[in-house]
Design a protein around this motif. Structure first.
Motif, PDB file in Angstrom:
ATOM      1  N   CYS A 143       0.842  -1.199   0.000  1.00  0.00           N
ATOM      2  CA  CYS A 143       0.000   0.000   0.000  1.00  0.00           C
ATOM      3  C   CYS A 143       0.877   1.249   0.000  1.00  0.00           C
ATOM      4  O   CYS A 143       1.778   1.368   0.826  1.00  0.00           O
ATOM      5  CB  CYS A 143      -0.909   0.003   1.218  1.00  0.00           C
ATOM      6  SG  CYS A 143      -1.796   1.550   1.456  1.00  0.00           S
ATOM      7  N   PHE A 145       0.111   4.154   0.882  1.00  0.00           N
ATOM      8  CA  PHE A 145      -0.221   5.070   1.985  1.00  0.00           C
ATOM      9  C   PHE A 145       0.386   4.599   3.299  1.00  0.00           C
ATOM     10  O   PHE A 145       1.060   5.325   3.992  1.00  0.00           O
ATOM     11  CB  PHE A 145      -1.742   5.208   2.150  1.00  0.00           C
ATOM     12  CG  PHE A 145      -2.422   5.784   0.946  1.00  0.00           C
ATOM     13  CD1 PHE A 145      -2.301   7.139   0.656  1.00  0.00           C
ATOM     14  CD2 PHE A 145      -3.164   4.975   0.097  1.00  0.00           C
ATOM     15  CE1 PHE A 145      -2.933   7.686  -0.458  1.00  0.00           C
ATOM     16  CE2 PHE A 145      -3.796   5.512  -1.005  1.00  0.00           C
ATOM     17  CZ  PHE A 145      -3.677   6.868  -1.290  1.00  0.00           C
ATOM     18  N   CYS A 146       0.113   3.348   3.645  1.00  0.00           N
ATOM     19  CA  CYS A 146       0.557   2.879   4.968  1.00  0.00           C
ATOM     20  C   CYS A 146       1.685   1.845   4.855  1.00  0.00           C
ATOM     21  O   CYS A 146       2.152   1.331   5.858  1.00  0.00           O
ATOM     22  CB  CYS A 146      -0.633   2.282   5.726  1.00  0.00           C
ATOM     23  SG  CYS A 146      -1.213   0.731   5.030  1.00  0.00           S
ATOM     24  N   CYS A 156      -6.899  -1.301   0.448  1.00  0.00           N
ATOM     25  CA  CYS A 156      -5.928  -1.684   1.460  1.00  0.00           C
ATOM     26  C   CYS A 156      -6.698  -2.098   2.702  1.00  0.00           C
ATOM     27  O   CYS A 156      -7.437  -1.303   3.277  1.00  0.00           O
ATOM     28  CB  CYS A 156      -4.990  -0.532   1.784  1.00  0.00           C
ATOM     29  SG  CYS A 156      -3.928  -0.929   3.185  1.00  0.00           S
ATOM     30  N   CYS A 159      -5.386   0.101   6.009  1.00  0.00           N
ATOM     31  CA  CYS A 159      -5.751   1.496   6.299  1.00  0.00           C
ATOM     32  C   CYS A 159      -7.083   1.888   5.694  1.00  0.00           C
ATOM     33  O   CYS A 159      -7.573   2.986   5.929  1.00  0.00           O
ATOM     34  CB  CYS A 159      -4.648   2.451   5.854  1.00  0.00           C
ATOM     35  SG  CYS A 159      -4.474   2.608   4.063  1.00  0.00           S
TER      36      CYS A 159
HETATM   37 ZN   LIG Z   1      -2.803   1.111   3.455  1.00  0.00          ZN
END
Ligand SMILES: [Zn+2]
Ligand SMILES: [Zn+2]
Length: 548
Positions: A143, A145-146, A156, A159
């Motif tokens: 992912c 983002f995280c 995901c 998150c």
């Molecule tokens: Zn994520």
């Protein structure tokens, strides 16, 4: 009163229903629906299977059957499971229905006319080994983002965001690193709705603030336009000559199915005013927190994009995940309790009671623990509620020949408990209509505790003179419990009704009747037997769910 349209998030036609789905979505929606049926209000509880999407296609390919055959099997299965749990849908459709395909295409055309769709070349993952484009779940990676590993490119699970550009991609079928190829896709201008969405989220106070606060944060971070095209064969066809090899992304059409199901349901009963009724109803979409992004952003933006031709939801009741022995449920790792397995061990009302008892109206995750489950069923459902009902009815049978006795002047203890009965329907009703089902259940339990105390204090087995009052009032309290419990444990409520030998249907009794002394003296009660059977842990085989 306005009509009520209640939808439950659509289960993927791709695997069995488990307790996590029940706790977050189907049970709260069903309790809410059943409650409002006690007011003679027009209520529609709708659901459908979500038939499209890559996981379904992948699995159908694995089993060498058509996706149509594959989803039919799971749809039949889901329906059977829901029925066995007494989830009372008025209509159960599917996203691959003709009506949904038609409405999705209409909405797409309208969005195009309104300038909310554009075309763009996108680089798609393509597996040269499998010779196909790899949308969504065909690709796994990290992912962006995280940085959580092993996430799908369309959601995901760590998150809750939709990774736009997944890192370190791999083909799910063969594990090879895919190449990139160009494909023309349709995009929905989600970003242009940021302000409208923000206004709606901040002014609609029916939405839960613990959810809207982080959705607003997503808007602040900037919304990304949404690719609604998939290079697949299984989905709603895109109504464009140049897109015959493509379909809509499942999340474009599945929430439209809330609307198309409603329209189909009415049309099948000869009513063509579905749109007007939709727009004049109060609308609730019940969901679990894993699909917040889709329901708080995609869904409203699309309805905004067609100029509110179909109104937005008034409420989106959103609940947290169910943990199993404090561990996150995972279907792929087999760490979950299937509804069917559960109902082989226990009556449906046990799971309904327990989950209603522990599921708050918030995103807080809840835990399923076998010992706590057994304890609550034995101590609360059985030793409290079941005990009061059974002791009252058996006393009437043995001491009064099954006839509700005639009361005389009340003493103070009688008056206090009668007052309690007079207030209880409003208290429980207020909690359910606020979606606080666990609070409502707690109120019923406290009411039942008070009833047991009353019975105990009055000692009808000792006091011949006051026992007619005690049993008259207690019989009426059982009648109240029958109605109050109906949304939660409908099957047991029916049995209470039968044992009281009452006419009519417990499922549509006027709610306020639970606060009236609706059983008259001289009424003859029916055959009685204990409503519940105590759970004995040593007789159960729970090895399948043992924590290692
Ligand atoms: Zn994520
Ligand atoms: Zn491959």
């Amino acid at each position: 009163m306005k009509s009520l349209i209640i939808t439950s998030a659509l289960p993927y036609a791709n695997g069995e229903i488990h307790l996590g789905h029940i706790a977050s979505t189907y049970l709260p929606a069903d309790i809410f629906t059943r409650y409002w049926r006690h007011f003679g209000r027009e209520v529609y509880h709708l659901c459908a299977t979500d038939d499209f999407g890559t996981p379904i296609l992948i699995n159908a390919e694995k089993e060498s059957i058509t996706p149509q055959q594959y989803v039919k099997t799971w749809r039949d299965c889901d329906l059977k499971d829901f029925r066995s749990l007494d989830i009372s849908f008025d209509y159960f459709s599917q996203t691959s229905s003709e009506k949904n395909i038609q409405l999705t295409q209409q909405i797409f055309n309208k969005l195009c006319n309104n300038g909310h769709i554009y075309e763009k070349d996108v680089i798609q993952f393509y597996c040269e080994f499998d010779k196909k484009f790899l949308p969504d779940r065909y690709v796994m990676g990290k992912c962006p983002f995280c940085f959580s590993e092993n996430q799908y490119s369309d959601l995901c699970e760590n998150c809750g965001r939709v990774p736009d550009k997944i890192l370190e991609p791999r083909c799910r079928i063969c594990g090879r690193v895919p190449v990139k190829k160009t494909s023309k896709h349709y995009f929905f201008r989600l970003s242009t709705f940021s302000r409208q969405l923000r206004d709606w989220l901040t002014t609609n106070h029916n939405l839960q603030s613990d959810v809207t606060s982080y959705v607003l944060k997503w808007i602040d971070e900037g919304l990304v336009d949404w690719d609604i095209t998939r290079d697949l064969s299984w989905g709603v066809p895109i109504p464009r000559k140049e897109a015959t090899e493509q379909v809509f992304y499942g999340w474009f059409d599945n929430h439209i199915c809330y609307i198309s199901s409603f329209l189909s349901f009415l049309e099948e009963s000869g009513d063509n005013n579905g749109k007007e009724i939709w727009n004049s109803s109060e609308i609730f979409h019940f969901i679990g927190k894993d699909i917040v992004y889709h329901h708080y952003l995609f869904l409203p933006a699309i309805r905004m994009g067609i100029e509110y031709e179909y109104k937005l939801p008034d409420y989106i009741p959103t609940r947290g995940h169910l943990m199993l022995s404090n561990r996150k449920i995972s279907k792929s790792r087999g760490w979950y309790i299937g509804l069917r397995d559960f109902l082989q061990l226990f009556p449906s009302d046990y799971v309904r009671f327990y989950l209603a008892r522990v599921t708050p109206y918030s995103q807080t995750d809840i835990n399923f623990d076998w010992d706590v489950f057994i304890e609550r069923i034995n101590n609360e459902l059985i030793a409290n509620i079941g005990n009061f009902i059974h002791r009252t009815l058996s006393f009437i049978r043995t001491a009064f020949d099954g006839i509700v006795p005639e009361p005389s002047a009340y003493d103070d203890i009688d008056i206090a408990i009668v007052n309690r009965i007079s207030g209880i329907s409003k208290i429980v009703g207020a909690a359910i209509s606020n979606n606080e089902i666990e609070k409502a259940m707690r109120e019923i339990l406290e009411f039942s505790t008070a009833l047991n105390r009353y019975f105990q204090k009055k000692e009808p087995w000792q006091n011949r003179q006051t026992s007619p009052n005690t049993l008259y009032i207690s019989a009426n309290a059982v009648h109240s419990l029958g109605i109050l419990l109906e949304p939660f444990i409908p099957n047991s409520a029916e049995r209470i009704w039968d044992q009281l030998n009452l006419t009519g249907n417990v499922h549509n009794q006027e709610w306020s009747r639970a606060s009236r002394l609706g059983m008259s003296a001289h009424h003859k009660i029916g055959e009685i037997q204990p409503l519940f059977e105590k759970i004995e842990k040593r007789k159960l085989n729970l090895d399948k769910w043992k924590v290692n």
